[in-house]
Design an enzyme around this catalytic site. Structure first.
Site, PDB file in Angstrom:
ATOM      1  N   ASP A   1      49.715  73.859  34.529  1.00 38.80           N
ATOM      2  CA  ASP A   1      48.486  74.632  34.697  1.00 38.80           C
ATOM      3  C   ASP A   1      48.869  75.892  35.462  1.00 38.80           C
ATOM      4  OD1 ASP A   1      45.718  75.362  34.844  1.00 38.80           O
ATOM      5  OD2 ASP A   1      45.687  74.584  36.898  1.00 38.80           O
TER       6      ASP A   1
ATOM      7  N   GLU B   1      48.797  75.169  29.539  1.00 42.43           N
ATOM      8  CA  GLU B   1      47.446  75.658  29.302  1.00 42.43           C
ATOM      9  C   GLU B   1      47.520  77.124  28.912  1.00 42.43           C
ATOM     10  OE1 GLU B   1      43.600  76.512  32.009  1.00 42.43           O
ATOM     11  OE2 GLU B   1      44.286  74.408  32.029  1.00 42.43           O
TER      12      GLU B   1
ATOM     13  N   ASP C   1      44.678  71.759  40.794  1.00 37.06           N
ATOM     14  CA  ASP C   1      45.684  72.342  39.900  1.00 37.06           C
ATOM     15  C   ASP C   1      46.642  71.275  39.370  1.00 37.06           C
ATOM     16  OD1 ASP C   1      45.103  75.356  40.120  1.00 37.06           O
ATOM     17  OD2 ASP C   1      45.135  74.665  42.188  1.00 37.06           O
TER      18      ASP C   1
END
Length: 176
Positions: free
Chosen positions: A18, A77, A148
């Protein structure tokens, strides 16, 4: 060995990322069919200083996770378009540092935030708390997860689900 275990495909180690310019989440899971096992997770906190130093910290943190856990595949992502072009560019650069650190020896998959939420929660508009809850349930983790790191694990889980579906579809096509 029980018959179900004998048929289970070998585990694939997936590193989920991420990306963020202040905090980059990293999550590692082992996936074998529908079975998911938590390996590790961390949040690379770069602080708010010099941007070059923050990119270096992301690169080094992801490189260390790759060296330590040796993933087979990497899921990242995708960058979403924000109204602030400067923020989107910085996020893209952080993402690039993480991808380069992951190395070219691993297969790379990319997922939008919406598709990650869809895979975990069943709805693309899920909030962070819902994602954290589902990650903890699916990986049987106790205690709160840093957002996160939870998002990175969610990215890895999303990839595991997509991967399992692709394997099933390929097997079904081969039987025809």
């Amino acid at each position: 060995m029980p018959a179900a275990e004998a048929r289970r495909p070998p585990a694939v180690r997936i590193l989920g990322i991420d990306p963020g310019s202040v905090v980059t989440g990293v999550g590692i899971i082992d996936a074998s069919g529908n079975r998911l096992v938590h390996v590790a997770h961390l949040a690379i906190k770069t602080g708010g200083g010099d941007f070059h130093a923050r990119l270096q910290a992301i690169f080094e943190g992801v490189s260390e996770a790759v060296a330590q856990h040796q993933p087979d595949e990497v899921a990242v992502e995708k960058v979403f378009m924000s109204r602030n072009a400067d923020a989107a560019l910085k996020l893209g650069q952080a993402r690039g540092a993480a991808i380069v650190a992951a190395g070219s020896s691993c297969q790379l998959a990319e997922y939008s935030p919406r598709s990650i939420k869809q895979a975990l929660v069943g709805g693309g508009g899920a909030d962070k708390k819902q994602v954290q809850h589902m990650v903890a349930r699916l990986l049987q983790l106790e205690g709160p997860l840093q957002p996160d790191a939870a998002d990175a694990l969610a990215t890895a889980i999303c990839h595991a689900h997509h991967r399992a579906t692709s394997v099933r579809l390929a097997a079904a096509g081969a039987r025809r």
